[in-house]
Motif scaffolding. Structure first.
Motif, short mmCIF file in Angstrom:
data_model
loop_
_atom_site.label_atom_id
_atom_site.label_comp_id
_atom_site.label_asym_id
_atom_site.label_seq_id
_atom_site.Cartn_x
_atom_site.Cartn_y
_atom_site.Cartn_z
N LYS A 121 12.54 67.42 9.60
CA LYS A 121 12.18 67.11 8.22
C LYS A 121 10.88 66.29 8.17
N TYR A 122 10.78 65.30 9.04
CA TYR A 122 9.59 64.45 9.04
C TYR A 122 8.34 65.20 9.49
N VAL A 123 8.48 66.05 10.51
CA VAL A 123 7.30 66.74 11.02
C VAL A 123 6.79 67.76 10.01
N LYS A 124 7.68 68.32 9.19
CA LYS A 124 7.24 69.22 8.12
C LYS A 124 6.39 68.46 7.10
N ARG A 125 6.82 67.26 6.76
CA ARG A 125 6.03 66.44 5.84
C ARG A 125 4.67 66.09 6.43
N LEU A 126 4.65 65.77 7.71
CA LEU A 126 3.40 65.39 8.36
C LEU A 126 2.43 66.57 8.43
N LEU A 127 2.95 67.76 8.74
CA LEU A 127 2.09 68.95 8.80
C LEU A 127 1.53 69.29 7.43
N ALA A 128 2.37 69.14 6.40
CA ALA A 128 1.87 69.39 5.03
C ALA A 128 0.80 68.38 4.67
N LEU A 129 0.96 67.15 5.11
CA LEU A 129 -0.05 66.12 4.82
C LEU A 129 -1.36 66.41 5.52
N ILE A 130 -1.30 66.79 6.79
CA ILE A 130 -2.54 67.01 7.54
C ILE A 130 -3.27 68.24 7.01
N ASP A 131 -2.55 69.25 6.53
CA ASP A 131 -3.19 70.40 5.91
C ASP A 131 -3.94 70.00 4.64
N LYS A 132 -3.42 68.99 3.97
CA LYS A 132 -4.01 68.55 2.71
C LYS A 132 -5.24 67.67 2.93
N VAL A 133 -5.22 66.83 3.96
CA VAL A 133 -6.29 65.83 4.11
C VAL A 133 -7.32 66.19 5.17
N GLU A 134 -7.10 67.27 5.93
CA GLU A 134 -8.03 67.55 7.03
C GLU A 134 -9.44 67.90 6.53
N THR A 135 -9.56 68.30 5.28
CA THR A 135 -10.89 68.56 4.72
C THR A 135 -11.41 67.40 3.89
N GLN A 136 -10.62 66.34 3.79
CA GLN A 136 -11.05 65.14 3.06
C GLN A 136 -11.62 64.15 4.07
N PHE A 137 -12.89 64.30 4.37
CA PHE A 137 -13.50 63.54 5.46
C PHE A 137 -13.57 62.05 5.19
#
Length: 234
Positions: A121-137
């Motif tokens: 459950k936690y790693v799904k949240r983390l992956l969704a977060l990194i997909d969202k912020v990886e282009t927010q330099f």
């Protein structure tokens, strides 16, 4: 002072007791010398012997009932502390024996947390977060704390990473070192300069990135040198 044996007292209070015990002029060296000459024998526990006539069977039975109902510690917290004190002073030997036999073993609670399910459950949240912020330099440094906070995961879970192997692998891959974070800040500053058609200068990039030569790591300084030599095509 003598009754509160677990409480610390200042040296002035100890000197006051010494002065009261020694009528002559106080000599610290003499007192320490006298104390060092005392025998080192330890006094064993002497159980209180009471006659059968002094035994209060009604109090013993009452204590047995409340211990059965609340436990030893619970009985003292539920209004029976006076009974405990009386037995402790007048029937100490029986009380200690009974309490020792009645003490409940400390059985550790079973691990009720499904860590495998929680890890997924936690790693799904983390992956969704990194997909969202990886282009927010311009986001903050990707540390465990930052990622936990922005993924709405309780910070208390950080100390259980050994039970969360997927999350641990995620952090090993995506958490930024200080050098990586500084490089990202340098890149963002360069993008800003180019967008504003400003010449890439070391002082300008460092100021926009919030860095200086004392805080900048060697690898970042090398990257900054390459950036200054870069001339964007017009």
């Amino acid at each position: 002072m003598f009754r509160k044996h677990r409480k610390a007292f200042s040296y002035l209070q100890h000197l006051l007791v010494w002065q009261a015990c020694y009528e002559q002029q106080l000599g610290v060296a003499k007192i320490v010398h006298d104390a060092s000459q005392l025998p080192h024998s330890k006094y064993g526990y002497l159980p209180i012997q009471i006659t059968p006539e002094a035994v209060d069977h009604s109090r013993r039975e009452r204590w047995k009932q409340v211990v059965t109902q609340f436990g030893i510690k619970g009985a003292r917290k539920n209004g029976f502390e006076g009974l405990y004190i009386w037995l402790y002073r007048h029937d100490n030997f029986w009380l200690m024996q009974f309490n020792q036999k009645s003490a409940q073993p400390n059985i550790p609670k079973a691990d009720r947390v499904d860590w495998v399910k929680r890890d997924k459950k936690y790693v799904k949240r983390l992956l969704a977060l990194i997909d969202k912020v990886e282009t927010q330099f311009e986001s903050g440094r990707y540390t465990e704390t930052w990622l936990f906070n922005h993924a709405s995961i309780p910070l208390s879970q950080i100390k259980h990473l050994e039970k969360l192997p997927l999350c641990k692998l995620f952090f090993n891959k995506y958490c930024e070192t200080i050098e990586e974070y500084q490089c990202r800040r340098i890149a963002v500053a360069c993008i800003r300069c180019i967008a504003k058609h400003q010449i890439l200068r070391t002082w300008r990039i460092e100021r926009m990135a919030g860095l200086n030569e004392k805080r900048t790591r060697p690898l970042v300084s090398q990257l900054l040198g390459f950036a200054v030599k870069y001339e964007p095509s017009r």
